[in-house]
Design a protein around this motif. Structure first.
Motif, PDB file in Angstrom:
ATOM      1  N   LYS A  52       4.433 107.831   9.148  1.00 14.65           N
ATOM      2  CA  LYS A  52       4.613 107.259   7.813  1.00 14.65           C
ATOM      3  C   LYS A  52       3.542 106.209   7.513  1.00 14.65           C
ATOM      4  CE  LYS A  52       9.582 107.915   7.047  1.00 14.65           C
ATOM      5  NZ  LYS A  52      10.905 107.242   6.942  1.00 14.65           N
ATOM      6  N   ALA A  53       3.059 105.565   8.579  1.00 11.60           N
ATOM      7  CA  ALA A  53       2.021 104.548   8.412  1.00 11.60           C
ATOM      8  C   ALA A  53       0.634 105.159   8.253  1.00 11.60           C
ATOM      9  CB  ALA A  53       2.031 103.597   9.599  1.00 11.60           C
ATOM     10  N   GLY A  54       0.550 106.504   8.396  1.00 17.22           N
ATOM     11  CA  GLY A  54      -0.716 107.192   8.187  1.00 17.22           C
ATOM     12  C   GLY A  54      -1.428 107.629   9.445  1.00 17.22           C
ATOM     13  N   ALA A  55      -0.843 107.394  10.620  1.00 18.05           N
ATOM     14  CA  ALA A  55      -1.500 107.728  11.878  1.00 18.05           C
ATOM     15  C   ALA A  55      -1.352 109.203  12.229  1.00 18.05           C
ATOM     16  CB  ALA A  55      -0.921 106.875  13.009  1.00 18.05           C
ATOM     17  N   ARG A  56      -2.206 109.663  13.126  1.00 13.72           N
ATOM     18  CA  ARG A  56      -2.013 110.944  13.796  1.00 13.72           C
ATOM     19  C   ARG A  56      -1.233 110.669  15.073  1.00 13.72           C
ATOM     20  NH1 ARG A  56      -6.400 112.781  16.095  1.00 13.72           N
ATOM     21  NH2 ARG A  56      -7.596 110.870  15.784  1.00 13.72           N
ATOM     22  N   VAL A  57      -0.338 111.586  15.459  1.00 14.04           N
ATOM     23  CA  VAL A  57       0.534 111.341  16.614  1.00 14.04           C
ATOM     24  C   VAL A  57       0.564 112.552  17.536  1.00 14.04           C
ATOM     25  CG1 VAL A  57       2.907 110.897  17.363  1.00 14.04           C
ATOM     26  CG2 VAL A  57       1.989 109.708  15.356  1.00 14.04           C
ATOM     27  N   LEU A  58       0.438 112.267  18.826  1.00 10.77           N
ATOM     28  CA  LEU A  58       0.714 113.266  19.861  1.00 10.77           C
ATOM     29  C   LEU A  58       2.050 112.891  20.477  1.00 10.77           C
ATOM     30  CD1 LEU A  58       0.002 115.613  21.813  1.00 10.77           C
ATOM     31  CD2 LEU A  58      -1.114 113.903  23.271  1.00 10.77           C
ATOM     32  N   GLY A  59       3.050 113.770  20.324  1.00 10.17           N
ATOM     33  CA  GLY A  59       4.370 113.524  20.877  1.00 10.17           C
ATOM     34  C   GLY A  59       4.548 114.257  22.189  1.00 10.17           C
ATOM     35  N   VAL A  60       4.969 113.539  23.214  1.00 13.70           N
ATOM     36  CA  VAL A  60       5.080 114.089  24.567  1.00 13.70           C
ATOM     37  C   VAL A  60       6.517 113.984  25.045  1.00 13.70           C
ATOM     38  CG1 VAL A  60       4.282 113.866  26.954  1.00 13.70           C
ATOM     39  CG2 VAL A  60       2.722 113.364  25.058  1.00 13.70           C
ATOM     40  N   ASP A  61       7.024 115.058  25.639  1.00 12.32           N
ATOM     41  CA  ASP A  61       8.362 115.003  26.232  1.00 12.32           C
ATOM     42  C   ASP A  61       8.507 116.101  27.259  1.00 12.32           C
ATOM     43  OD1 ASP A  61      11.396 114.867  26.526  1.00 12.32           O
ATOM     44  OD2 ASP A  61      11.090 113.443  24.904  1.00 12.32           O
ATOM     45  N   ARG A  62       9.263 115.822  28.310  1.00 10.10           N
ATOM     46  CA  ARG A  62       9.518 116.843  29.336  1.00 10.10           C
ATOM     47  C   ARG A  62      10.603 117.821  28.911  1.00 10.10           C
ATOM     48  NH1 ARG A  62       9.589 114.120  35.336  1.00 10.10           N
ATOM     49  NH2 ARG A  62      10.689 112.333  34.479  1.00 10.10           N
ATOM     50  N   ASP A  63      11.399 117.403  27.941  1.00  8.93           N
ATOM     51  CA  ASP A  63      12.585 118.148  27.531  1.00  8.93           C
ATOM     52  C   ASP A  63      12.231 119.096  26.374  1.00  8.93           C
ATOM     53  OD1 ASP A  63      15.030 119.054  26.598  1.00  8.93           O
ATOM     54  OD2 ASP A  63      16.022 117.112  26.829  1.00  8.93           O
ATOM     55  N   ASN A  87       5.044 115.695  31.484  1.00 10.62           N
ATOM     56  CA  ASN A  87       5.358 114.359  31.976  1.00 10.62           C
ATOM     57  C   ASN A  87       4.278 113.390  31.506  1.00 10.62           C
ATOM     58  OD1 ASN A  87       5.841 112.044  33.482  1.00 10.62           O
ATOM     59  ND2 ASN A  87       6.248 113.131  35.383  1.00 10.62           N
ATOM     60  N   PHE A  88       4.686 112.250  30.934  1.00 11.11           N
ATOM     61  CA  PHE A  88       3.681 111.314  30.424  1.00 11.11           C
ATOM     62  C   PHE A  88       2.735 110.805  31.515  1.00 11.11           C
ATOM     63  CE2 PHE A  88       7.619 108.495  30.652  1.00 11.11           C
ATOM     64  CZ  PHE A  88       7.275 107.837  31.826  1.00 11.11           C
ATOM     65  N   ALA A  89       3.152 110.948  32.771  1.00 14.64           N
ATOM     66  CA  ALA A  89       2.281 110.544  33.874  1.00 14.64           C
ATOM     67  C   ALA A  89       1.072 111.472  34.005  1.00 14.64           C
ATOM     68  CB  ALA A  89       3.062 110.524  35.187  1.00 14.64           C
ATOM     69  N   GLU A  90       1.144 112.660  33.380  1.00 18.47           N
ATOM     70  CA  GLU A  90       0.058 113.636  33.479  1.00 18.47           C
ATOM     71  C   GLU A  90      -0.743 113.730  32.181  1.00 18.47           C
ATOM     72  OE1 GLU A  90       2.450 116.992  34.393  1.00 18.47           O
ATOM     73  OE2 GLU A  90       3.012 116.229  36.373  1.00 18.47           O
ATOM     74  N   LEU A  91      -0.601 112.738  31.328  1.00 19.19           N
ATOM     75  CA  LEU A  91      -1.287 112.745  30.040  1.00 19.19           C
ATOM     76  C   LEU A  91      -2.803 112.780  30.174  1.00 19.19           C
ATOM     77  CD1 LEU A  91       0.711 110.336  27.723  1.00 19.19           C
ATOM     78  CD2 LEU A  91      -0.276 112.536  27.041  1.00 19.19           C
ATOM     79  N   GLY A  92      -3.328 112.105  31.199  1.00 18.37           N
ATOM     80  CA  GLY A  92      -4.771 112.059  31.380  1.00 18.37           C
ATOM     81  C   GLY A  92      -5.368 113.437  31.541  1.00 18.37           C
ATOM     82  N   ASP A  93      -4.723 114.261  32.362  1.00 16.93           N
ATOM     83  CA  ASP A  93      -5.220 115.625  32.577  1.00 16.93           C
ATOM     84  C   ASP A  93      -5.132 116.436  31.294  1.00 16.93           C
ATOM     85  OD1 ASP A  93      -5.718 115.045  35.221  1.00 16.93           O
ATOM     86  OD2 ASP A  93      -3.777 115.795  35.921  1.00 16.93           O
ATOM     87  N   HIS A  94      -4.034 116.271  30.540  1.00 16.41           N
ATOM     88  CA  HIS A  94      -3.863 117.025  29.301  1.00 16.41           C
ATOM     89  C   HIS A  94      -4.925 116.643  28.279  1.00 16.41           C
ATOM     90  CE1 HIS A  94      -2.040 118.968  25.855  1.00 16.41           C
ATOM     91  NE2 HIS A  94      -2.039 117.804  25.214  1.00 16.41           N
ATOM     92  N   LEU A  95      -5.132 115.345  28.083  1.00 16.45           N
ATOM     93  CA  LEU A  95      -6.098 114.903  27.081  1.00 16.45           C
ATOM     94  C   LEU A  95      -7.522 115.266  27.474  1.00 16.45           C
ATOM     95  CD1 LEU A  95      -4.684 111.425  26.023  1.00 16.45           C
ATOM     96  CD2 LEU A  95      -4.666 113.545  24.730  1.00 16.45           C
ATOM     97  N   ALA A  96      -7.802 115.260  28.789  1.00 14.47           N
ATOM     98  CA  ALA A  96      -9.137 115.650  29.247  1.00 14.47           C
ATOM     99  C   ALA A  96      -9.441 117.087  28.833  1.00 14.47           C
ATOM    100  CB  ALA A  96      -9.245 115.490  30.754  1.00 14.47           C
ATOM    101  N   GLY A  97      -8.396 117.929  28.883  1.00 10.13           N
ATOM    102  CA  GLY A  97      -8.566 119.322  28.479  1.00 10.13           C
ATOM    103  C   GLY A  97      -8.641 119.512  26.983  1.00 10.13           C
ATOM    104  N   GLN A  98      -8.303 118.454  26.221  1.00  9.34           N
ATOM    105  CA  GLN A  98      -8.329 118.528  24.758  1.00  9.34           C
ATOM    106  C   GLN A  98      -9.516 117.781  24.161  1.00  9.34           C
ATOM    107  OE1 GLN A  98      -5.892 120.413  23.108  1.00  9.34           O
ATOM    108  NE2 GLN A  98      -5.379 120.956  25.221  1.00  9.34           N
TER     109      GLN A  98
END
Length: 323
Positions: A52-63, A87-98
């Motif tokens: 709502k504030a105008g940002a782009r968002v990446l939403g992460v969840d294991r569920d 798992n948010f602990a693996e975000l670095g690997d995911h973002l590196a691939g993106q």
């Protein structure tokens, strides 16, 4: 009830009520063109505020259930919202691939969601009979049933002391071992009844509460995931990016408080040193020295918010530190 409180109570459509919504939005300072990572998407309430504030968002969840619910809810924001199951602990690997884009903000809203607690089939709570599961996502191989039925006495004592801070751990573990020698535990109420027989209820709190917390933390490696996520946050954020962490119990809060303190202390000193030394791990500055607590109004609307604490830090520019 104020309009803001009413929004907080109803924004997640019964799936999960976001805690500290006003304070989180304020400290995240999301805005047009900013990129925010919501590391614990849940029902999507915090993410919606950022969008709502105008940002782009990446939403992460294991569920996957939470991810599907929030993705449908936030689909009105088009390509400004993306979801990732993991798992948010693996975000670095995911973002590196993106492409490795660094974020202007990272939110970690820890613990189990209201939806998970209320869904008996997930096995998180003893309020309704369900399987001894407690997994936050299908990628987790360990279940609560395996912990209770297969782990050794020493392993069970360790998690009840460390993760549950349970003073009657020995009595509870002895009861579990004796009962499972006759037949394995299969349901949440089965385990809860065993604990209550060993440690009779003396107040409103069920005597199995700390044990269930300890098993859940062990199944999902919650504290290990938190520590890895905090360490990786330095590489996920751009200079000036904000790290916000919401905790719900002392174990989590101690880890977050220690991390932010150790990474924001400019000088280190010891009695046997000739002079103070610059902290080699200096990476953050604290924007709020004390944890932010929910208001009385929010606690009245959402009692589960009463133990929540929000801690905030901002990533320093490495060039500024060096100078």
């Amino acid at each position: 009830m104020s309009d803001d409180a009413d929004d907080a109570a109803n924004s997640d459509s019964g799936f999960h009520v976001s805690v500290l919504p006003r304070e989180t939005a304020q400290w995240m300072n999301a805005g047009q063109g900013k990129f925010i990572i919501d590391g614990t998407l849940g029902g999507g309430g915090h993410s919606e505020a950022f969008l709502k504030a105008g940002a782009r968002v990446l939403g992460v969840d294991r569920d996957p259930e939470a991810l599907a619910h929030a993705s449908q809810r936030l689909s009105v924001y088009g390509d400004r919202f993306h979801a990732w199951q993991g798992n948010f602990a693996e975000l670095g690997d995911h973002l590196a691939g993106q492409g490795g884009e660094r974020a202007d903000g990272l939110l970690l809203d820890l613990g189990v969601s209201s939806r998970q607690l209320d869904a008996a089939e997930r096995g998180f709570s003893f309020r309704g009979e369900g399987p001894l599961d407690m997994r936050m996502g299908p990628a987790i191989n360990l279940t609560a049933a395996e912990v209770v039925n297969e782990w050794s006495e020493a392993e069970l004592l360790k998690i009840l002391w460390e993760y549950g801070e349970e003073p009657k751990a020995r009595r509870i573990v002895r009861a579990i071992l004796a009962r499972r020698s006759e037949r394995p535990f299969t349901t949440t109420t089965d385990l809860a009844d065993c604990i209550e027989k060993a440690v009779p209820r003396s107040g409103r709190t069920h005597p199995g509460t700390r044990t269930f917390q300890a098993i859940r933390i062990a199944v999902n490696d919650e504290l290990g995931s938190l520590e890895r996520a905090l360490e990786s946050s330095v590489d996920l954020l751009k200079p000036g990016g904000r790290l916000l962490v919401i905790t719900f119990h002392s174990l989590e809060d101690r880890i977050v408080k220690r991390f932010m303190r150790d990474r924001s202390k400019v000088w280190l000193d010891q009695p046997d040193w000739p002079e103070p030394r610059l902290n080699p791990r200096l990476t953050y500055k604290l924007l709020q020295r004390k944890a932010v607590a929910p208001s009385d109004e929010e606690i009245r609307v959402n009692p589960r918010a009463r133990s929540a604490k929000l801690r905030v830090a901002e990533l320093l520019d490495p060039e500024t530190i060096a100078s």
